[in-house]
Design an enzyme around this catalytic site. Structure first.
Site, PDB file in Angstrom:
ATOM      1  N   CYS A 125       0.857  -1.201   0.000  1.00 57.92           N
ATOM      2  CA  CYS A 125       0.000   0.000   0.000  1.00 57.92           C
ATOM      3  C   CYS A 125       0.891   1.249   0.000  1.00 57.92           C
ATOM      4  CB  CYS A 125      -0.967  -0.067   1.183  1.00 57.92           C
ATOM      5  SG  CYS A 125      -2.332   1.115   1.074  1.00 57.92           S
ATOM      6  N   ASP A 183      -7.844  -3.659  -7.946  1.00 55.78           N
ATOM      7  CA  ASP A 183      -7.546  -2.679  -6.903  1.00 55.78           C
ATOM      8  C   ASP A 183      -8.095  -1.315  -7.297  1.00 55.78           C
ATOM      9  OD1 ASP A 183      -6.460  -0.922  -5.058  1.00 55.78           O
ATOM     10  OD2 ASP A 183      -4.425  -1.710  -5.213  1.00 55.78           O
ATOM     11  N   HIS A 214      -7.096  -4.833  -3.589  1.00 51.62           N
ATOM     12  CA  HIS A 214      -6.155  -4.144  -2.723  1.00 51.62           C
ATOM     13  C   HIS A 214      -6.014  -4.923  -1.418  1.00 51.62           C
ATOM     14  CE1 HIS A 214      -3.855  -0.613  -1.598  1.00 51.62           C
ATOM     15  NE2 HIS A 214      -4.440  -0.637  -0.419  1.00 51.62           N
TER      16      HIS A 214
END
Length: 245
Positions: A125, A183, A214
């Site tokens: 991330c 994502d 994600h």
């Protein structure tokens, strides 16, 4: 390998940075991986990920990425309040402060008797972005970046022209860029922008898009894909063993 854990408070230009260290419980010297967390800092899934990598023969450093903005030892919950605070921190800390954190981490690693001089970076991330960013440092020779947010959008604070995408040409080490095609945080257009920049600047990189959402690496999350996560750990281990000799 079995793994031992330590906690160190490392001086940086913006204050003490709590850093969690994982290393093989064995004699020898090992290359270092700076492992960057999500906005939540070192949660239990991040600690387990660091342990996995350390168990394959690395010293793994997990810094508190927003150490200037929270009491030392802070961990944010995977809930709305934690997400809001983490995003607030993300947009409050300039990239230049992350750069000075890398300097401090490299200096720390190279001062340890159980570390070689070789340093890589890895993250998920925003941590994927910070791993990419860390590779701007010439002492970081390999970066494994998982679903890195905010590179394409230039939304993190920095001086003009100092965003990570614009600085791509300064990366001298090798990169692995991993993306989930489902994502929503990094669109297909955003991924293409990063890919094009890496191609234009003739960087040394591997590009991998997988059918995942994600945070597919985060065990315990609804979006976690254990089989795919295991593949990524394997690829990361091979990548770092090859480059951090």
């Amino acid at each position: 390998m079995m793994v031992k854990q330590e906690v160190h408070d490392i001086p940086t230009s913006t204050g003490l940075m709590r850093t969690y260290l994982y290393r093989p419980k064995a004699e020898g010297v090992f290359a270092t991986i700076i492992f960057y967390s999500e906005i939540f800092q070192q949660t239990a899934p991040i600690a387990r990920a660091a342990t996995i990598m350390a168990g394959h023969g690395f010293v793994v450093l997990v810094p508190e990425v927003f150490h200037e903005l929270n009491p030392i030892g802070s961990v944010l919950a995977y809930d709305d309040a934690g997400k809001d605070k983490g995003n607030e921190d993300k947009f409050a800390k300039p990239l230049e402060s992350h750069d000075s954190d890398v300097d401090a981490l490299v200096t720390f690693a190279r001062s340890q008797e159980f570390c070689t001089s070789q340093v890589g970076s890895m993250g998920v991330c925003i941590g994927g972005h910070l791993a990419y960013r860390a590779a701007l440092n010439p002492d970081v020779s390999a970066a494994f970046c998982l679903y890195a947010t905010d590179i394409h959008s230039n939304t993190l604070p920095c001086k003009p022209g100092n965003d990570s995408l614009s600085r791509t040409e300064d990366i001298q080490g090798e990169l692995v860029m991993v993306w989930g095609k489902q994502d929503p945080h990094v669109s297909s257009e955003g991924r293409k922008l990063i890919y094009t920049k890496l191609e234009e600047t003739e960087r040394n990189f591997t590009w991998l898009e997988v059918n995942a959402e994600h945070a597919f690496m985060r065990d315990g999350a609804d979006r976690h894909d254990p089989a795919l996560a295991m593949q990524m750990y394997g690829q990361a281990v091979d990548f770092f063993h090859r480059l951090l000799r």
